[in-house]
Design a protein around this motif. Structure first.
Motif, PDB file in Angstrom:
ATOM      1  N   UNK A 177       0.867  -1.184   0.000  1.00 38.91           N
ATOM      2  CA  UNK A 177       0.000   0.000   0.000  1.00 38.91           C
ATOM      3  C   UNK A 177       0.910   1.243   0.000  1.00 38.91           C
ATOM      4  N   UNK A 178       0.898   1.977  -1.120  1.00 41.64           N
ATOM      5  CA  UNK A 178       1.770   3.151  -1.243  1.00 41.64           C
ATOM      6  C   UNK A 178       1.399   4.212  -0.217  1.00 41.64           C
ATOM      7  N   UNK A 179       0.100   4.431  -0.023  1.00 42.25           N
ATOM      8  CA  UNK A 179      -0.347   5.453   0.912  1.00 42.25           C
ATOM      9  C   UNK A 179       0.123   5.132   2.338  1.00 42.25           C
ATOM     10  N   UNK A 180      -0.026   3.879   2.739  1.00 43.73           N
ATOM     11  CA  UNK A 180       0.385   3.471   4.089  1.00 43.73           C
ATOM     12  C   UNK A 180       1.900   3.588   4.241  1.00 43.73           C
ATOM     13  N   UNK A 181       2.630   3.276   3.170  1.00 37.97           N
ATOM     14  CA  UNK A 181       4.086   3.382   3.224  1.00 37.97           C
ATOM     15  C   UNK A 181       4.524   4.838   3.396  1.00 37.97           C
ATOM     16  N   UNK A 182       3.873   5.751   2.675  1.00 35.23           N
ATOM     17  CA  UNK A 182       4.221   7.175   2.790  1.00 35.23           C
ATOM     18  C   UNK A 182       3.870   7.704   4.173  1.00 35.23           C
ATOM     19  N   UNK A 183       2.725   7.255   4.729  1.00 36.40           N
ATOM     20  CA  UNK A 183       2.374   7.651   6.100  1.00 36.40           C
ATOM     21  C   UNK A 183       3.417   7.126   7.084  1.00 36.40           C
ATOM     22  N   UNK A 184       3.898   5.895   6.831  1.00 33.63           N
ATOM     23  CA  UNK A 184       4.895   5.302   7.712  1.00 33.63           C
ATOM     24  C   UNK A 184       6.228   6.021   7.674  1.00 33.63           C
ATOM     25  N   UNK A 185       6.515   6.764   6.584  1.00 28.25           N
ATOM     26  CA  UNK A 185       7.784   7.481   6.486  1.00 28.25           C
ATOM     27  C   UNK A 185       7.800   8.761   7.320  1.00 28.25           C
ATOM     28  N   UNK A 186       6.611   9.260   7.675  1.00 22.26           N
ATOM     29  CA  UNK A 186       6.549  10.498   8.461  1.00 22.26           C
ATOM     30  C   UNK A 186       7.264  10.353   9.801  1.00 22.26           C
ATOM     31  N   UNK A 187       6.929   9.334  10.630  1.00 22.68           N
ATOM     32  CA  UNK A 187       7.653   9.198  11.905  1.00 22.68           C
ATOM     33  C   UNK A 187       9.121   8.811  11.736  1.00 22.68           C
ATOM     34  N   UNK A 188       9.490   8.283  10.569  1.00 19.00           N
ATOM     35  CA  UNK A 188      10.896   7.949  10.339  1.00 19.00           C
ATOM     36  C   UNK A 188      11.746   9.191  10.091  1.00 19.00           C
ATOM     37  N   UNK A 189      11.185  10.100   9.308  1.00 20.21           N
ATOM     38  CA  UNK A 189      11.939  11.300   8.935  1.00 20.21           C
ATOM     39  C   UNK A 189      11.773  12.442   9.927  1.00 20.21           C
ATOM     40  N   UNK A 190      10.698  12.396  10.732  1.00 16.77           N
ATOM     41  CA  UNK A 190      10.436  13.488  11.666  1.00 16.77           C
ATOM     42  C   UNK A 190      11.566  13.705  12.685  1.00 16.77           C
ATOM     43  N   UNK A 191      12.116  12.636  13.294  1.00 23.10           N
ATOM     44  CA  UNK A 191      13.209  12.866  14.256  1.00 23.10           C
ATOM     45  C   UNK A 191      14.427  13.546  13.621  1.00 23.10           C
ATOM     46  N   UNK A 192      14.771  13.133  12.394  1.00 26.44           N
ATOM     47  CA  UNK A 192      15.922  13.726  11.713  1.00 26.44           C
ATOM     48  C   UNK A 192      15.657  15.198  11.406  1.00 26.44           C
ATOM     49  N   UNK A 193      14.468  15.475  10.842  1.00 27.42           N
ATOM     50  CA  UNK A 193      14.119  16.848  10.490  1.00 27.42           C
ATOM     51  C   UNK A 193      14.057  17.738  11.728  1.00 27.42           C
ATOM     52  N   UNK A 194      13.460  17.211  12.816  1.00 28.58           N
ATOM     53  CA  UNK A 194      13.329  17.989  14.051  1.00 28.58           C
ATOM     54  C   UNK A 194      14.693  18.278  14.671  1.00 28.58           C
ATOM     55  N   UNK A 195      15.579  17.289  14.644  1.00 27.32           N
ATOM     56  CA  UNK A 195      16.922  17.473  15.216  1.00 27.32           C
ATOM     57  C   UNK A 195      17.715  18.510  14.440  1.00 27.32           C
ATOM     58  N   UNK A 196      17.689  18.412  13.099  1.00 26.48           N
ATOM     59  CA  UNK A 196      18.415  19.377  12.278  1.00 26.48           C
ATOM     60  C   UNK A 196      17.841  20.789  12.442  1.00 26.48           C
TER      61      UNK A 196
END
Length: 213
Positions: free
Chosen positions: A159-178
């Motif tokens: 499911x592409x939509x579910x995969x893209x939603x799943x990437x949000x919590x993956x990238x959020x820590x990196x983006x927030x830290x930077x």
């Protein structure tokens, strides 16, 4: 004479954000030539300069070849084809030297580029290159990892939509830290560059388990 003009420009150059010149002193074969010329004129202050003629320059170099070869060898090869110029600067974080490195290369090209080839080197310049490579590798590795993880999530959940939603919590820590580092003016260095990759590696496991359940 080209090196002398380069030396004068760099000693007077104040990089943006600084209140004084970054280069505090320069050591080169110019010092020996000027000292020799001054000594030949009974130590007169106005004689501390490069001789007007090529013959005068050659005579000063020959003088040091015979009278003080140990002083000449670290700065000029015996055949006169290579010379070394040492620039001294205060010890700062690597990013602070970028403007000076750009200015140095530009002034060398301007004053001696048509007469000789040159190569910037030394601990300060090496640190700057290493930092640039680390940042570029970080961006490349994070981008590659994000793409691969997204494709794997698509395969796992079909499911592409579910995969893209799943990437949000993956990238959020990196983006927030930077973002926080930028806000607090915390510079990137060899240690904290690794935090983003570690955070992404930890978050992706939890994301897969959570979404799967």
């Amino acid at each position: 004479r080209g090196l002398q003009e380069f030396e004068q420009h760099l000693l007077g150059y104040v990089p943006p954000g600084f209140d004084r010149p970054m280069v505090t002193s320069v050591t080169s074969v110019l010092d020996l030539v000027r000292e020799g010329w001054q000594a030949m004129h009974n130590g007169a202050g106005e004689a501390y300069r490069i001789p007007d003629s090529d013959r005068g320059v050659a005579d000063m170099i020959n003088l040091f070849e015979y009278a003080a070869p140990d002083q000449l060898k670290p700065l000029l090869t015996l055949d006169g084809n290579r010379t070394r110029m040492l620039l001294r600067m205060p010890w700062l974080d690597a990013n602070s030297y970028e403007e000076v490195a750009v200015k140095t290369e530009a002034e060398l090209t301007r004053h001696v580029g048509d007469k000789a080839e040159f190569q910037l080197t030394g601990s300060v310049y090496d640190l700057l290159i290493i930092l640039h490579n680390l940042v570029n590798n970080l961006l490349r590795s994070l981008g590659t990892a994000a793409l691969v993880i997204t494709l794997m999530l698509v395969l796992v959940f079909r499911d592409v939509k579910l995969a893209l939603i799943g990437m949000v919590p993956n990238l959020l820590p990196v983006a927030a830290t930077l973002a926080l580092m930028g806000f607090l003016d915390i510079p990137l260095d060899a240690s904290n560059l690794l935090v983003g990759s570690m955070a992404l590696g930890i978050a992706v496991d939890d994301t897969i388990h959570y979404l799967h359940h």
